[in-house]
Design a protein around this motif. Structure first.
Motif, PDB file in Angstrom:
ATOM      1  N   UNK A 187       0.848  -1.196   0.000  1.00 47.84           N
ATOM      2  CA  UNK A 187       0.000   0.000   0.000  1.00 47.84           C
ATOM      3  C   UNK A 187       0.882   1.244   0.000  1.00 47.84           C
ATOM      4  N   UNK A 188       1.767   1.329   0.974  1.00 47.90           N
ATOM      5  CA  UNK A 188       2.670   2.470   1.008  1.00 47.90           C
ATOM      6  C   UNK A 188       3.855   2.173   1.907  1.00 47.90           C
ATOM      7  N   UNK A 189       4.979   1.785   1.277  1.00 46.13           N
ATOM      8  CA  UNK A 189       6.208   1.552   2.016  1.00 46.13           C
ATOM      9  C   UNK A 189       7.139   2.757   1.932  1.00 46.13           C
ATOM     10  N   UNK A 190       6.639   3.849   1.336  1.00 48.20           N
ATOM     11  CA  UNK A 190       7.513   4.990   1.084  1.00 48.20           C
ATOM     12  C   UNK A 190       8.187   5.526   2.343  1.00 48.20           C
ATOM     13  N   UNK A 191       7.456   5.741   3.469  1.00 43.42           N
ATOM     14  CA  UNK A 191       8.144   6.275   4.651  1.00 43.42           C
ATOM     15  C   UNK A 191       9.275   5.365   5.131  1.00 43.42           C
ATOM     16  N   UNK A 192       9.032   4.054   5.164  1.00 45.73           N
ATOM     17  CA  UNK A 192      10.061   3.121   5.626  1.00 45.73           C
ATOM     18  C   UNK A 192      11.265   3.131   4.685  1.00 45.73           C
ATOM     19  N   UNK A 193      10.985   3.058   3.382  1.00 44.10           N
ATOM     20  CA  UNK A 193      12.089   3.019   2.419  1.00 44.10           C
ATOM     21  C   UNK A 193      12.832   4.348   2.396  1.00 44.10           C
ATOM     22  N   UNK A 194      12.115   5.441   2.532  1.00 47.73           N
ATOM     23  CA  UNK A 194      12.759   6.754   2.555  1.00 47.73           C
ATOM     24  C   UNK A 194      13.724   6.859   3.736  1.00 47.73           C
ATOM     25  N   UNK A 195      13.281   6.433   4.917  1.00 47.45           N
ATOM     26  CA  UNK A 195      14.156   6.485   6.089  1.00 47.45           C
ATOM     27  C   UNK A 195      15.362   5.570   5.914  1.00 47.45           C
ATOM     28  N   UNK A 196      15.151   4.403   5.299  1.00 47.96           N
ATOM     29  CA  UNK A 196      16.245   3.457   5.084  1.00 47.96           C
ATOM     30  C   UNK A 196      17.275   4.002   4.108  1.00 47.96           C
ATOM     31  N   UNK A 197      16.826   4.815   3.122  1.00 45.84           N
ATOM     32  CA  UNK A 197      17.739   5.411   2.148  1.00 45.84           C
ATOM     33  C   UNK A 197      18.484   6.591   2.748  1.00 45.84           C
ATOM     34  N   UNK A 198      17.782   7.408   3.540  1.00 47.31           N
ATOM     35  CA  UNK A 198      18.405   8.608   4.094  1.00 47.31           C
ATOM     36  C   UNK A 198      19.392   8.285   5.206  1.00 47.31           C
ATOM     37  N   UNK A 199      19.031   7.346   6.080  1.00 46.64           N
ATOM     38  CA  UNK A 199      19.928   6.947   7.175  1.00 46.64           C
ATOM     39  C   UNK A 199      20.882   5.878   6.645  1.00 46.64           C
ATOM     40  N   UNK A 200      21.748   6.297   5.717  1.00 50.83           N
ATOM     41  CA  UNK A 200      22.482   5.322   4.927  1.00 50.83           C
ATOM     42  C   UNK A 200      23.657   6.020   4.263  1.00 50.83           C
ATOM     43  N   UNK A 201      24.854   5.433   4.342  1.00 48.53           N
ATOM     44  CA  UNK A 201      26.047   6.030   3.719  1.00 48.53           C
ATOM     45  C   UNK A 201      26.548   5.251   2.513  1.00 48.53           C
ATOM     46  N   UNK A 202      25.852   4.202   2.137  1.00 49.52           N
ATOM     47  CA  UNK A 202      26.330   3.343   1.052  1.00 49.52           C
ATOM     48  C   UNK A 202      25.905   3.886  -0.312  1.00 49.52           C
ATOM     49  N   UNK A 203      26.485   3.326  -1.340  1.00 50.18           N
ATOM     50  CA  UNK A 203      26.112   3.622  -2.720  1.00 50.18           C
ATOM     51  C   UNK A 203      26.098   2.318  -3.494  1.00 50.18           C
ATOM     52  N   UNK A 204      25.207   2.220  -4.470  1.00 49.07           N
ATOM     53  CA  UNK A 204      25.195   1.074  -5.365  1.00 49.07           C
ATOM     54  C   UNK A 204      26.045   1.394  -6.590  1.00 49.07           C
ATOM     55  N   UNK A 205      26.919   0.459  -6.939  1.00 46.76           N
ATOM     56  CA  UNK A 205      27.812   0.643  -8.082  1.00 46.76           C
ATOM     57  C   UNK A 205      27.271  -0.170  -9.253  1.00 46.76           C
ATOM     58  N   UNK A 206      26.963   0.485 -10.369  1.00 49.35           N
ATOM     59  CA  UNK A 206      26.419  -0.237 -11.531  1.00 49.35           C
ATOM     60  C   UNK A 206      27.355  -1.341 -11.996  1.00 49.35           C
ATOM     61  N   UNK A 207      26.834  -2.277 -12.777  1.00 44.92           N
ATOM     62  CA  UNK A 207      27.637  -3.428 -13.217  1.00 44.92           C
ATOM     63  C   UNK A 207      28.925  -3.002 -13.913  1.00 44.92           C
ATOM     64  N   UNK A 208      30.013  -3.720 -13.558  1.00 41.29           N
ATOM     65  CA  UNK A 208      31.298  -3.497 -14.207  1.00 41.29           C
ATOM     66  C   UNK A 208      31.577  -4.608 -15.177  1.00 41.29           C
ATOM     67  N   UNK A 209      32.827  -5.016 -15.249  1.00 39.35           N
ATOM     68  CA  UNK A 209      33.208  -6.069 -16.192  1.00 39.35           C
ATOM     69  C   UNK A 209      32.557  -7.401 -15.857  1.00 39.35           C
TER      70      UNK A 209
END
Length: 826
Positions: free
Chosen positions: A344-366
């Motif tokens: 229905x609406x996971x936006x608040x949970x996902x938003x908090x999980x993204x903001x309280x977060x120092x990681x980054x996703x690295x796109x596919x390499x070789x």
């Protein structure tokens, strides 16, 4: 966009690296060839040979002087070549073990070798990193560094952009202990603070390994014993009327022949090449002594994440505070998958999980796979948000971070503060459910998920219109269940350790139920009292229960050190895996510290003896097997070399009682020694592992290098001597070329023993060490051929044997090897 956001471009970084050179300062210069040659000539055995050569020249015995010179040339050449080869192997390991740095290039975070950092690079610093170059801070959040490596100050130093010049600077070689930051590189290589210190260390030589020290002590003991025996041979010869100078030459030559003077070079080469073989199997040895210690490991203390498990976190289940539950598909860090049923609406949970977060996703390499830059657990939360259609970069842009409280093991949570698009304030928090969870339902669900082997993260938030002074009244949004499945070969690696007599201990900060679930899945017993928690350790655990524990859960980082020390007090040789900054003390304290090369921190890698480039437990098992192989081959060479030397000594002592005063001429003794201790001795270091080596318990760490070998050495040496003396006495009495028959028998018998003591043939008939076969055949040819080559016959003072005499000598020479091969323990 500013340089702070973008960092350097790849082209600009390459240009600066070409101008400034690599960010690397060699700790010591390579030794000159003449220095290596002089070191070989200073060896006590070579000095004895030089003395023997001088005696021969004084006697005008040009034949013996020529043979002695040939032996010196061959031994010195082999020694220098071995040292050069070992140096190349160690240099290759240094390249593999080089530290890394996280920099921003072309607007994206990248992990690169520290040697590629250039002035102007924007370094991203997080807890556990070793600073790769001198730099000036551009951003700092509760940043603290351990500068003890430079200043000796043991207390971490606060760093901030707003402080004075010194507090804005970070120095190469220091360690980030807390917080995070970004810094612009100002000095690399020799221009950095660490580079200037490293340059002052140029020319210093490494200390010998403990094994080399023990072997050097053994060599001195053998030398004294053999010199005494050689003196006895000298006295007996003089009493029988032989010339004094000739007997002196015989005595010195015998002393050189009996002691395996090539042993130090063989050991150095075995250790270095063994370490290189480990590197080829994804285990980089940072300190050569670790190679010998590996064979004694009796307890392996392992972390869960990334060692027993894949180390690739995936969020697979979500529970919201309203009681709704969702399943998540997808694998790895790719933000591709579904959330079922449609939320229905996971936006608040996902938003908090993204903001309280120092990681980054690295796109596919070789390799075609998404990867994580930063904490794998945080990357899993970003991938979860991506599966729901949320772009982390956009979300972070809309809710800029203004302050934060980084994760702390005592608080068990991380908190960040953000401005909202409407001008308000958002506090995002994530951490352990028992700290953030505010309802019985949430705690019960967290316990249920943990018991199934999940790592459970609670996510909460607090919205307000005024700047928050504390976290305030956090509202629980839900739980995210993250799994890190066991590696496919983890169970096999655990079983291999147990077969080798190595006990496993799982040490983790996870929930006891999650730890037990993973342990049981990979085969580590974890029932009843075999699980001990961190709080129980803090209160005190009875010694018998601590000794029987197989799983330690909810442990604090400093408790790992306590566990290692307790195991060592019980007499265990402990290897421990780790990846975090707080694992450093325990890794250093363990007999073998094993760091993760992919997901681990630089602090852990620098503190460790062994770095796993694939983060795989199976690699530790392979390293232990390699350590046992190397140690077994060194003992094999000692058994072979000392038994042959003993045989020569006994022949020289016994033959005068049967007629001739001198059984062998100095040239003959040295020729046998050169052939038997040369190529076959070096080739013995390349023997494969005994198939049963990993089915035996580990050797005691303090076991003598000759433990259990004295009787076999004495028996084999006596057998060879008895055959050679018996044949020589018979040939003397019957007027045959007795000295040549002794010469042939002694040499060939030792070569037969070399083949008899080699590693057993594996049941699957895996390929043998053909180098040893070739070395023995080559030595055999050079042992027999001089009889039929006139110049060599005159040089060695031997006579050609008839077909019957040669067959008799060869037939008797193979007896010790055949008996040894038939009777040795399988």
């Amino acid at each position: 966009m500013s340089t702070l956001v973008e960092g350097l471009t790849s082209a600009e970084a390459e240009h600066r690296r070409a101008t400034c050179g690599p960010n690397f300062v060699p700790i010591r210069r390579g030794r000159h060839l003449w220095d290596r040659l002089f070191t070989q000539l200073r060896d006590p055995m070579i000095v004895l040979l030089l003395a023997a050569g001088a005696i021969a020249l004084a006697m005008r015995d040009l034949v013996d002087a020529l043979v002695i010179g040939l032996v010196i040339a061959v031994n010195t050449t082999i020694g220098v070549l071995q040292e050069l080869r070992a140096a190349r192997a160690v240099d290759a390991l240094a390249d593999l073990a080089a530290p890394t740095a996280r920099v921003r290039r072309d607007g994206a975070d990248r992990v690169i070798p520290a040697a590629e950092v250039v002035p102007g690079d924007l370094m991203i610093l997080t807890a556990g990193d070793v600073v790769a170059a001198d730099a000036e801070l551009a951003e700092a959040v509760q940043l603290q560094l351990d500068e003890a490596a430079l200043t000796g100050e043991s207390v971490p130093v606060d760093k901030a952009v707003t402080l004075g010049p010194d507090e804005r600077r970070v120095w190469a070689g220091t360690v980030v202990t807390h917080g995070r930051g970004a810094a612009t590189v100002t000095g690399t290589g020799a221009d950095s603070s660490l580079g200037r210190i490293a340059a002052s260390l140029a020319g210093q030589r490494p200390r010998p390994t403990p094994l080399q020290t023990r072997l050097a002590r053994l060599g001195r003991l053998l030398a004294l014993s053999v010199l005494a025996a050689s003196a006895l041979v000298f006295v007996l010869g003089v009493l029988r009327g032989e010339p004094v100078l000739e007997m002196l030459l015989v005595g010195v030559s015998l002393a050189v022949a009996v002691v395996p003077e090539s042993l130090p070079a063989v050991v150095t080469l075995a250790l270095a090449l063994g370490a290189r073989r480990m590197a080829q199997r994804s285990a980089v040895v940072r300190r050569l002594p670790a190679v010998e210690t590996l064979g004694s490991v009796s307890v392996l203390a392992v972390d869960k994440t990334g060692t027993l498990t894949e180390g690739r976190m995936v969020a697979t289940r979500v529970w919201t505070a309203s009681g709704a539950e969702y399943e998540v598909t997808g694998s790895g860090y790719a933000p591709v998958g579904e959330i079922r049923p449609d939320p229905d609406d996971l936006s608040p949970l996902l938003r908090a999980a993204v903001l309280c977060n120092d990681a980054h996703l690295v796109p596919p390499g070789r390799d075609g796979e998404w990867s994580a830059a930063g904490d794998p657990l945080e990357a899993a939360l970003l991938a979860l948000a991506g599966k729901a259609g949320m772009d982390p970069a956009v979300c972070r842009g809309e809710y800029p971070r203004v302050s934060e409280v980084p994760f702390d093991s005592s608080r068990k949570r991380m908190t960040t503060v953000h401005r909202t698009p409407a001008g308000g304030w958002l506090v995002a928090c994530k951490g352990a459910p028992d700290v953030i969870g505010d309802s019985a339902a949430a705690l019960a669900k967290a316990a249920e998920l943990a018991a199934s082997g999940y790592r459970v993260i609670a996510v909460a938030e607090n919205m307000s219109d005024t700047p928050p002074t504390t976290e305030g009244e956090l509202r629980l949004l839900g739980l995210v269940a993250i799994t890190d499945p066991p590696r496919a070969d983890a169970a096999g690696a655990v079983a291999a350790c147990m077969r080798a007599g190595i006990q496993l201990r799982l040490i983790t900060g996870d929930h006891p139920a999650a730890a037990r679930a993973v342990a049981e899945r990979v085969g580590i017993p974890a029932a009843g009292d075999q699980v001990v928690t961190g709080p129980e350790l803090a209160e005190g655990v009875p010694a018998d229960r601590l000794a029987g524990a197989r799983v330690f859960a909810r442990t604090l980082p400093e408790q790992k050190l306590d566990i290692v020390q307790a195991l060592q007090r019980d007499g265990h040789v402990v290897a421990m895996t780790g990846d975090g900054v707080n694992d450093g003390p325990a890794l250093r304290r363990a007999d073998i510290g094993v760091a993760m090369g992919r997901g681990g921190t630089e602090v852990a890698r620098q503190a460790a003896d062994l770095v796993l480039t694939d983060d795989n437990l199976r690699t530790v098992v392979s390293a232990v097997e390699e350590g046992r192989r190397i140690y077994a081959n060194i003992r094999r060479f000692l058994r072979y070399g000392l038994s042959g030397g003993l045989a020569e000594l006994l022949v020289m002592l016994a033959m005068p009682f049967f007629g001739p005063a001198v059984a062998l001429q100095p040239a003959q003794i040295l020729w046998i020694n050169m052939l038997t201790h040369g190529l076959p001795g070096v080739a013995m270091g390349a023997e494969p592992a005994d198939p049963e080596a990993m089915g035996r318990p580990p050797r005691p760490l303090r076991q003598s290098i000759l433990g259990g070998l004295l009787a076999p050495i004495a028996g084999t040496g006596a057998a060879i001597a008895a055959i050679a003396v018996g044949l020589g006495a018979w040939a003397w009495a019957t007027g045959r070329p007795w000295q040549t028959m002794i010469f042939i028998t002694l040499g060939l018998a030792q070569l037969g023993v070399a083949l008899a003591v080699r590693a057993p043939v594996p049941a699957d008939h895996r390929r043998r060490n053909r180098f040893l076969d070739l070395a023995v055949v080559t030595a055999l040819i050079f042992q027999v051929a001089p009889m039929y080559l006139e110049p060599m016959r005159q040089l060695l003072r031997i006579e050609p044997l008839g077909a019957g005499e040669l067959l008799l000598a060869c037939g008797l020479a193979v007896i010790p090897g055949l008996v040894l091969a038939a009777t040795r323990r399988r």
